[in-house]
Design a protein around this motif. Sequence first.
Motif, short mmCIF file in Angstrom:
data_model
loop_
_atom_site.label_atom_id
_atom_site.label_comp_id
_atom_site.label_asym_id
_atom_site.label_seq_id
_atom_site.Cartn_x
_atom_site.Cartn_y
_atom_site.Cartn_z
N PRO A 1 40.17 -42.01 -47.35
CA PRO A 1 41.04 -42.57 -48.40
C PRO A 1 42.49 -42.14 -48.19
O PRO A 1 42.76 -41.06 -47.66
N HIS A 2 43.39 -43.00 -48.58
CA HIS A 2 44.82 -42.69 -48.55
C HIS A 2 45.38 -42.97 -49.92
O HIS A 2 44.74 -43.61 -50.76
N ALA A 3 46.58 -42.52 -50.17
CA ALA A 3 47.20 -42.71 -51.48
C ALA A 3 47.12 -44.19 -51.89
O ALA A 3 47.40 -45.08 -51.11
N GLY A 4 46.68 -44.42 -53.11
CA GLY A 4 46.60 -45.77 -53.63
C GLY A 4 45.29 -46.48 -53.31
O GLY A 4 45.05 -47.58 -53.78
N GLU A 5 44.42 -45.87 -52.51
CA GLU A 5 43.15 -46.49 -52.18
C GLU A 5 42.04 -45.81 -52.98
O GLU A 5 42.18 -44.66 -53.39
N THR A 6 40.97 -46.54 -53.20
CA THR A 6 39.83 -45.92 -53.84
C THR A 6 39.25 -44.88 -52.90
O THR A 6 39.39 -44.98 -51.69
N THR A 7 38.60 -43.89 -53.45
CA THR A 7 38.07 -42.80 -52.65
C THR A 7 37.03 -43.29 -51.66
O THR A 7 36.09 -43.97 -52.03
N GLY A 8 37.23 -42.94 -50.41
CA GLY A 8 36.23 -43.26 -49.39
C GLY A 8 35.16 -42.19 -49.43
O GLY A 8 35.45 -41.02 -49.58
N ALA A 9 33.91 -42.59 -49.34
CA ALA A 9 32.82 -41.62 -49.36
C ALA A 9 32.01 -41.78 -48.08
O ALA A 9 31.83 -42.89 -47.59
N ALA B 1 48.29 -48.01 -39.61
CA ALA B 1 49.62 -47.43 -39.83
C ALA B 1 49.67 -45.98 -39.36
O ALA B 1 50.26 -45.13 -40.02
N GLY B 2 49.03 -45.71 -38.23
CA GLY B 2 49.08 -44.38 -37.65
C GLY B 2 48.17 -43.35 -38.30
O GLY B 2 48.20 -42.19 -37.94
N ARG B 3 47.34 -43.78 -39.26
CA ARG B 3 46.45 -42.85 -39.97
C ARG B 3 45.01 -43.29 -39.82
O ARG B 3 44.71 -44.47 -39.89
N PRO B 4 44.09 -42.33 -39.63
CA PRO B 4 42.68 -42.70 -39.54
C PRO B 4 42.22 -43.44 -40.80
O PRO B 4 42.58 -43.04 -41.91
N GLU C 1 50.12 -51.96 -35.91
CA GLU C 1 49.77 -51.55 -37.28
C GLU C 1 48.31 -51.09 -37.35
O GLU C 1 47.98 -50.16 -38.05
N ARG C 2 47.45 -51.77 -36.60
CA ARG C 2 46.01 -51.48 -36.61
C ARG C 2 45.52 -51.29 -35.18
O ARG C 2 45.75 -52.13 -34.32
N VAL C 3 44.84 -50.16 -34.94
CA VAL C 3 44.32 -49.86 -33.61
C VAL C 3 42.86 -49.44 -33.73
O VAL C 3 42.54 -48.49 -34.47
N ASN D 1 30.91 -44.76 -30.43
CA ASN D 1 31.89 -44.37 -31.45
C ASN D 1 32.93 -45.46 -31.61
O ASN D 1 33.49 -45.94 -30.61
N VAL D 2 33.18 -45.84 -32.86
CA VAL D 2 34.17 -46.87 -33.17
C VAL D 2 35.01 -46.36 -34.33
O VAL D 2 34.46 -45.93 -35.36
#
Length: 188
Positions: free
Chosen positions: A162-170, A140-143, A110-112, A134-135
Motif C-alpha cells: 500500500p502507498h499513501a491514498g491507497e487501501t491497505t494491501g494485505a 512510479a518507482g515504488r514496489p 511509470e510502470r515496470v 517471480n513477477v
Amino acid sequence: RGRDPTQPRPKWKVLGVPPPAPRPATASADDHALAVRLARAAGDLLVELRARAVADAGEAGPGAIDGKALGREGDRRAHELLTAALADERPHDAVLSEEGAADPARLDAERVWIVDPLDGTRELVAGRDEFTVNVALVKAGRPHLGIVAAPALGQTTLRMVPHAGETTGAQAVWDGVESPRPRQAGST
C-alpha cells in the motif's frame, strides 16, 4: 466472428497462455490477477518441461537428463511466455527480465514489470520442488505487488504494497485455489 487473417495472432495464443481478461479502465485493478495468472502459467510450463525430461530419460533414470539444457530451456521458454503476455496485455508498460536484455527505457517508465522466469534452476534440474517464478510490478518507482509462485508445491504468494491514498494491501496466499484466501493474523 472469425480472426482477421491479415492480422498476426496474439502472442498469448501462440505461447498457450490463457486469453486475457477484459481490461478495466485502470489496469491496476487487474494487475494482481494478471501477475498471478502469468506466474502460474510459467510455473506450469516449467513443471511440464521437467516431467517431459524425466519421461524422455525413461529407463536411463533422472541422471540421464541434461540438466544444463533443461535449465536453459526452462529459463528461455518461461521468459518468452511472460514477456510476450505482458507485451500483449500491458503494451505501455516496461519489462525487466533476468533472462532478457535490459531496456534503458524502463528507467523512465511509470510502470515496470520485473520478472525472474525461473529462480532455482538447480532445484528444477535436481527434481526438487523448491523452484519459483517471480513477477513484480513497480509503479512510479515504488514496489506495488510481488508474486512468488512455487508451481511444484502448488503455492502462489501475493504481496501488495500500500502507498499513501491507497487501501491497505494485505498479503494473501493461494494454494492452487483460484480465489484468494487472506492470511489469518498471526499466521506464517
